[in-house]
Design a protein around this motif. Structure first.
Motif, mmCIF file in Angstrom:
data_model
loop_
_atom_site.group_PDB
_atom_site.id
_atom_site.type_symbol
_atom_site.label_atom_id
_atom_site.label_comp_id
_atom_site.label_asym_id
_atom_site.label_seq_id
_atom_site.Cartn_x
_atom_site.Cartn_y
_atom_site.Cartn_z
ATOM 1 N N GLN A 53 11.006 -14.390 27.948
ATOM 2 C CA GLN A 53 10.804 -12.946 28.047
ATOM 3 C C GLN A 53 10.749 -12.577 29.527
ATOM 4 O O GLN A 53 10.633 -13.445 30.384
ATOM 5 C CB GLN A 53 9.507 -12.521 27.347
ATOM 6 N N TRP A 54 10.840 -11.283 29.802
ATOM 7 C CA TRP A 54 10.836 -10.885 31.214
ATOM 8 C C TRP A 54 10.146 -9.551 31.482
ATOM 9 O O TRP A 54 10.002 -9.150 32.631
ATOM 10 C CB TRP A 54 12.263 -10.820 31.756
ATOM 11 N N ALA A 55 9.690 -8.856 30.458
ATOM 12 C CA ALA A 55 9.082 -7.540 30.670
ATOM 13 C C ALA A 55 7.891 -7.608 31.623
ATOM 14 O O ALA A 55 7.658 -6.681 32.413
ATOM 15 C CB ALA A 55 8.654 -6.937 29.338
ATOM 16 N N HIS A 56 7.143 -8.700 31.575
ATOM 17 C CA HIS A 56 5.973 -8.826 32.457
ATOM 18 C C HIS A 56 6.374 -8.896 33.930
ATOM 19 O O HIS A 56 5.557 -8.621 34.816
ATOM 20 C CB HIS A 56 5.170 -10.078 32.088
ATOM 21 N N LEU A 57 7.631 -9.246 34.188
ATOM 22 C CA LEU A 57 8.086 -9.349 35.575
ATOM 23 C C LEU A 57 8.214 -7.979 36.232
ATOM 24 O O LEU A 57 8.226 -7.876 37.460
ATOM 25 C CB LEU A 57 9.430 -10.083 35.630
ATOM 26 N N TYR A 58 8.319 -6.936 35.428
ATOM 27 C CA TYR A 58 8.388 -5.584 35.980
ATOM 28 C C TYR A 58 7.025 -5.112 36.489
ATOM 29 O O TYR A 58 6.928 -4.041 37.092
ATOM 30 C CB TYR A 58 8.890 -4.602 34.923
ATOM 31 N N GLU A 59 5.994 -5.890 36.233
ATOM 32 C CA GLU A 59 4.649 -5.525 36.676
ATOM 33 C C GLU A 59 4.415 -5.911 38.139
ATOM 34 O O GLU A 59 3.404 -5.532 38.725
ATOM 35 C CB GLU A 59 3.598 -6.213 35.794
ATOM 36 N N VAL A 60 5.321 -6.685 38.713
ATOM 37 C CA VAL A 60 5.158 -7.125 40.105
ATOM 38 C C VAL A 60 6.196 -6.435 40.986
ATOM 39 O O VAL A 60 7.264 -6.038 40.509
ATOM 40 C CB VAL A 60 5.305 -8.661 40.228
ATOM 41 N N PRO A 61 5.911 -6.271 42.276
ATOM 42 C CA PRO A 61 6.864 -5.618 43.188
ATOM 43 C C PRO A 61 8.216 -6.324 43.192
ATOM 44 O O PRO A 61 8.295 -7.545 43.025
ATOM 45 C CB PRO A 61 6.172 -5.726 44.552
ATOM 46 N N PHE A 62 9.273 -5.551 43.403
ATOM 47 C CA PHE A 62 10.624 -6.101 43.356
ATOM 48 C C PHE A 62 10.824 -7.209 44.384
ATOM 49 O O PHE A 62 11.501 -8.206 44.117
ATOM 50 C CB PHE A 62 11.656 -4.993 43.594
ATOM 51 N N GLU A 63 10.246 -7.050 45.559
ATOM 52 C CA GLU A 63 10.409 -8.072 46.598
ATOM 53 C C GLU A 63 9.892 -9.426 46.116
ATOM 54 O O GLU A 63 10.512 -10.466 46.356
ATOM 55 C CB GLU A 63 9.660 -7.648 47.864
ATOM 56 N N GLN A 64 8.764 -9.409 45.414
ATOM 57 C CA GLN A 64 8.190 -10.647 44.874
ATOM 58 C C GLN A 64 9.065 -11.207 43.756
ATOM 59 O O GLN A 64 9.301 -12.415 43.677
ATOM 60 C CB GLN A 64 6.782 -10.360 44.353
ATOM 61 N N LEU A 65 9.543 -10.321 42.896
ATOM 62 C CA LEU A 65 10.431 -10.720 41.805
ATOM 63 C C LEU A 65 11.696 -11.364 42.352
ATOM 64 O O LEU A 65 12.128 -12.429 41.884
ATOM 65 C CB LEU A 65 10.788 -9.488 40.968
ATOM 66 N N ASP A 160 15.308 -0.366 30.305
ATOM 67 C CA ASP A 160 15.260 -1.657 29.616
ATOM 68 C C ASP A 160 14.259 -1.560 28.463
ATOM 69 O O ASP A 160 13.046 -1.548 28.695
ATOM 70 C CB ASP A 160 14.837 -2.761 30.587
ATOM 71 N N PRO A 161 14.744 -1.483 27.224
ATOM 72 C CA PRO A 161 13.853 -1.362 26.067
ATOM 73 C C PRO A 161 12.813 -2.475 25.959
ATOM 74 O O PRO A 161 11.760 -2.287 25.347
ATOM 75 C CB PRO A 161 14.820 -1.395 24.875
ATOM 76 N N SER A 162 13.096 -3.637 26.566
ATOM 77 C CA SER A 162 12.132 -4.737 26.477
ATOM 78 C C SER A 162 10.844 -4.424 27.224
ATOM 79 O O SER A 162 9.850 -5.153 27.078
ATOM 80 C CB SER A 162 12.745 -6.032 27.026
ATOM 81 N N VAL A 163 10.831 -3.344 27.999
ATOM 82 C CA VAL A 163 9.617 -2.920 28.706
ATOM 83 C C VAL A 163 8.457 -2.747 27.727
ATOM 84 O O VAL A 163 7.292 -2.959 28.076
ATOM 85 C CB VAL A 163 9.870 -1.600 29.479
ATOM 86 N N VAL A 164 8.771 -2.385 26.474
ATOM 87 C CA VAL A 164 7.704 -2.149 25.488
ATOM 88 C C VAL A 164 6.911 -3.417 25.196
ATOM 89 O O VAL A 164 5.799 -3.347 24.653
ATOM 90 C CB VAL A 164 8.263 -1.577 24.165
ATOM 91 N N THR A 165 7.462 -4.582 25.534
ATOM 92 C CA THR A 165 6.746 -5.837 25.290
ATOM 93 C C THR A 165 5.871 -6.233 26.472
ATOM 94 O O THR A 165 5.151 -7.233 26.399
ATOM 95 C CB THR A 165 7.734 -6.985 24.999
ATOM 96 N N GLY A 166 5.934 -5.469 27.556
ATOM 97 C CA GLY A 166 5.137 -5.774 28.739
ATOM 98 C C GLY A 166 3.708 -5.274 28.612
ATOM 99 O O GLY A 166 3.398 -4.451 27.743
ATOM 100 N N PRO A 167 2.811 -5.737 29.472
ATOM 101 C CA PRO A 167 1.388 -5.385 29.406
ATOM 102 C C PRO A 167 1.104 -3.883 29.442
ATOM 103 O O PRO A 167 0.326 -3.377 28.637
ATOM 104 C CB PRO A 167 0.797 -6.086 30.636
ATOM 105 N N THR A 168 1.736 -3.168 30.372
ATOM 106 C CA THR A 168 1.444 -1.743 30.517
ATOM 107 C C THR A 168 1.898 -0.944 29.304
ATOM 108 O O THR A 168 1.131 -0.162 28.728
ATOM 109 C CB THR A 168 2.116 -1.183 31.789
ATOM 110 N N ALA A 169 3.138 -1.136 28.895
ATOM 111 C CA ALA A 169 3.666 -0.379 27.758
ATOM 112 C C ALA A 169 2.937 -0.729 26.468
ATOM 113 O O ALA A 169 2.610 0.159 25.666
ATOM 114 C CB ALA A 169 5.163 -0.644 27.603
ATOM 115 N N SER A 170 2.673 -2.012 26.250
ATOM 116 C CA SER A 170 2.018 -2.419 25.002
ATOM 117 C C SER A 170 0.615 -1.820 24.906
ATOM 118 O O SER A 170 0.148 -1.489 23.811
ATOM 119 C CB SER A 170 1.957 -3.943 24.895
#
Length: 263
Positions: A53-65, A160-170
């Motif tokens: 999965q990758w939705a949790h990766l949107y929780e960190v700054p792009f530079e870190q990602l 990205d619909p998978s955002v719904v599986t991330g911490p913030t959206a869920s």
């Protein structure tokens, strides 16, 4: 996102070269999807590793990602070396051709899986899609959502619909279920269709230019100078009223970058 030597400013030709990379994003995605369609069983066995999965990766700054993705791709050292060149932008632009025929072998240290590679790749692509459509990285929208801006969350889901599986959206979705907030849940469903509204696709180059200037500390230059640069590199077509339109877009971009939570 770009070179570490931020004192080195990109030339007009280098900016134009960055624009030429935009079609590669869609082409690589289409080719990958075709490969999956041809051999779905092979794809599942190779990429869909445990915990993929990758939705949790949107929780960190792009530079870190991006930093982690480069390590997973096994090109972090090459990018670091290129960024130290006297002409870092040219060196970075030459990298795709240099690494095109490299065979992936677990990334730096050989410790990553194909699932890691695919997950981080999707997160990077989603972030860049967001930049080209909304003028900011997807993490910025998630950060704004954590501040209570639900419209930013819906924008992120459209990218990205998978955002719904991330911490913030869920979290927001769970609260909405408990509260019986059907209008919001319906909005989430609509957002998952991927429609981004009437976003001007022809402004992709302009948004990329604004981010480039922002990251090298050049967005504070006088609006007229930036307007002339945007027109000269082809970030906006020279049509009647172009100078006025571009100047207004630049002022909006400056305001957007100034208030961006993640910076």
């Amino acid at each position: 996102m770009l070179a570490e030597k931020q004192s080195v400013k990109p030339t007009t030709e280098e900016i134009k070269a960055f624009f030429l990379l935009l079609p590669l994003l869609d082409r690589e995605r289409r080719e990958f999807q075709l490969e999956i369609a041809e051999k779905p069983e092979s794809f599942v066995a190779k990429f869909l590793t445990s915990g993929f999965q990758w939705a949790h990766l949107y929780e960190v700054p792009f530079e870190q990602l991006l930093k982690v993705f480069l390590a997973i791709a096994g090109v972090d050292r090459l990018v670091a070396e290129a960024s130290k060149e006297d002409a870092p932008y040219k060196a970075l632009l030459d990298l795709p051709q240099e690494i095109g025929d490299m065979e992936w072998s677990g990334g730096t240290g050989g410790k990553f899986t194909y699932g890691d590679l695919l997950g981080y790749m999707h997160a990077v692509i989603g972030s860049l899609d967001c930049l080209l459509i909304y003028g900011c990285y997807l993490h910025d929208l998630i950060a704004e959502a954590r501040q209570g801006d639900l419209q930013s969350l819906l924008k992120a889901i459209r990218i990205d619909p998978s955002v719904v599986t991330g911490p913030t959206a869920s979290l927001f979705i769970s609260v909405s279920v408990v509260e019986g907030d059907k209008p919001f849940l319906k909005s989430v469903g609509v957002a998952m269709s991927g429609k981004t509204g009437r976003q001007a696709r022809y402004l992709k180059k302009f948004r990329l230019l604004m981010q480039l200037l922002h990251e090298v500390g050049e967005l504070g230059r006088p609006t007229r100078e930036l307007m002339e640069l945007a027109l000269s590199v082809g970030a906006y077509d020279r049509v009647p009223g172009a100078e006025k339109n571009v100047s207004e877009l630049i002022r909006k971009a400056k305001k957007l970058k100034h208030k961006t939570i993640s910076k």
